[in-house]
Design a protein around this motif. Structure first.
Motif, mmCIF file in Angstrom:
data_model
loop_
_atom_site.group_PDB
_atom_site.id
_atom_site.type_symbol
_atom_site.label_atom_id
_atom_site.label_comp_id
_atom_site.label_asym_id
_atom_site.label_seq_id
_atom_site.Cartn_x
_atom_site.Cartn_y
_atom_site.Cartn_z
ATOM 1 N N PRO A 9 0.824 -1.211 0.000
ATOM 2 C CA PRO A 9 0.000 0.000 0.000
ATOM 3 C C PRO A 9 0.859 1.262 0.000
ATOM 4 N N ALA A 10 0.383 2.281 -0.681
ATOM 5 C CA ALA A 10 1.079 3.572 -0.699
ATOM 6 C C ALA A 10 0.550 4.434 0.440
ATOM 7 N N PRO A 11 1.410 5.257 1.030
ATOM 8 C CA PRO A 11 0.930 6.136 2.091
ATOM 9 C C PRO A 11 0.201 7.356 1.518
ATOM 10 N N MET A 12 -0.714 7.883 2.301
ATOM 11 C CA MET A 12 -1.335 9.176 2.012
ATOM 12 C C MET A 12 -0.686 10.131 2.999
ATOM 13 N N ASN A 18 -5.000 19.164 5.369
ATOM 14 C CA ASN A 18 -5.100 18.035 4.438
ATOM 15 C C ASN A 18 -4.510 18.297 3.069
ATOM 16 N N GLU A 19 -3.493 19.172 2.976
ATOM 17 C CA GLU A 19 -2.779 19.362 1.711
ATOM 18 C C GLU A 19 -1.961 18.101 1.447
ATOM 19 N N GLU A 20 -2.204 17.458 0.321
ATOM 20 C CA GLU A 20 -1.502 16.207 0.012
ATOM 21 C C GLU A 20 -0.057 16.490 -0.391
ATOM 22 N N ILE A 21 0.850 15.686 0.174
ATOM 23 C CA ILE A 21 2.269 15.769 -0.157
ATOM 24 C C ILE A 21 2.595 14.576 -1.048
ATOM 25 N N PRO A 22 3.116 14.803 -2.263
ATOM 26 C CA PRO A 22 3.418 13.683 -3.152
ATOM 27 C C PRO A 22 4.549 12.811 -2.599
ATOM 28 N N ARG A 44 16.053 10.445 -3.452
ATOM 29 C CA ARG A 44 15.517 11.235 -2.356
ATOM 30 C C ARG A 44 15.459 12.725 -2.640
ATOM 31 N N THR A 45 16.154 13.210 -3.641
ATOM 32 C CA THR A 45 16.215 14.656 -3.825
ATOM 33 C C THR A 45 15.517 15.153 -5.080
ATOM 34 N N LYS A 46 15.317 14.317 -6.081
ATOM 35 C CA LYS A 46 14.784 14.815 -7.350
ATOM 36 C C LYS A 46 13.480 14.153 -7.762
ATOM 37 N N ALA A 47 12.858 13.396 -6.871
ATOM 38 C CA ALA A 47 11.634 12.688 -7.229
ATOM 39 C C ALA A 47 10.456 13.640 -7.412
ATOM 40 N N HIS A 48 10.424 14.727 -6.650
ATOM 41 C CA HIS A 48 9.339 15.692 -6.736
ATOM 42 C C HIS A 48 9.755 16.975 -6.024
ATOM 43 N N GLU A 49 9.052 18.044 -6.320
ATOM 44 C CA GLU A 49 9.328 19.323 -5.668
ATOM 45 C C GLU A 49 8.891 19.255 -4.212
ATOM 46 N N PRO A 50 9.656 19.854 -3.302
ATOM 47 C CA PRO A 50 9.251 19.864 -1.898
ATOM 48 C C PRO A 50 7.954 20.652 -1.706
ATOM 49 N N THR A 51 7.117 20.175 -0.804
ATOM 50 C CA THR A 51 5.882 20.860 -0.438
ATOM 51 C C THR A 51 6.208 21.880 0.647
ATOM 52 N N ARG A 118 7.970 -1.789 1.788
ATOM 53 C CA ARG A 118 8.066 -0.792 0.719
ATOM 54 C C ARG A 118 8.727 0.469 1.252
ATOM 55 N N ASN A 119 9.567 1.089 0.437
ATOM 56 C CA ASN A 119 10.216 2.362 0.723
ATOM 57 C C ASN A 119 9.504 3.481 -0.034
ATOM 58 N N TYR A 120 9.342 4.621 0.621
ATOM 59 C CA TYR A 120 8.785 5.812 0.000
ATOM 60 C C TYR A 120 9.586 7.019 0.479
ATOM 61 N N THR A 121 9.581 8.086 -0.290
ATOM 62 C CA THR A 121 10.150 9.343 0.175
ATOM 63 C C THR A 121 9.155 10.472 -0.112
ATOM 64 N N PHE A 122 9.288 11.519 0.665
ATOM 65 C CA PHE A 122 8.608 12.775 0.375
ATOM 66 C C PHE A 122 9.466 13.892 0.939
#
Length: 127
Positions: A9-12, A18-22, A44-51, A118-122
């Motif tokens: 499962p992916a985290p929310m 409740n602003e979603e962080i990718p 860890r650094t280029k997957a998405h723009e920081p929220t 599973r590993n995830y980053t934000f």
């Protein structure tokens, strides 16, 4: 009829009101319809723009199916290519609080279930 989940499962991940962080997916092993391990690099650094978040803001991390154990690593980004590990914790609750110090923080979440992991980053930018 039932559905067999083919990956973890992916985290929310949400902040404030409740602003979603990718999140970005990393490596995992999962025993769904068949057992598979995927060794996908965890960027860890280029997957998405920081929220953008406020100092000391609470970040919620929720899963459709709660993991048995969750580990969280917090890195602080320094410049474009350097990171410094701030801390690593095991957690059994649903939230973290970002630092008061301004900067970009990358969170690495590793979660474990009976069927695998599973590993995830934000990332967030404290302003």
């Amino acid at each position: 009829m039932f559905t067999v989940r083919s990956e973890a499962p992916a985290p929310m991940v949400t902040a404030g009101t409740n602003e979603e962080i990718p999140t970005a997916k990393g490596p995992y092993c999962w025993n769904g319809s068949l057992f598979q391990c995927i060794d996908k690099p965890l960027d860890r650094t280029k997957a998405h723009e920081p929220t953008v978040v406020s100092p000391n803001e609470e970040i919620m991390i929720d899963y459709e199916k709660e993991p048995m154990v969750q580990k969280l690593r917090v890195d602080k980004r320094i410049g474009e290519n350097r990171q410094e590990n701030i801390r690593q914790i095991e957690r059994n609750h649903d939230s973290i609080v970002v630092p008061e110090e301004k900067g970009i923080y990358v969170y690495h979440v590793l979660a474990y279930w009976e069927k695998g992991d599973r590993n995830y980053t934000f990332s967030v930018k404290v302003e």
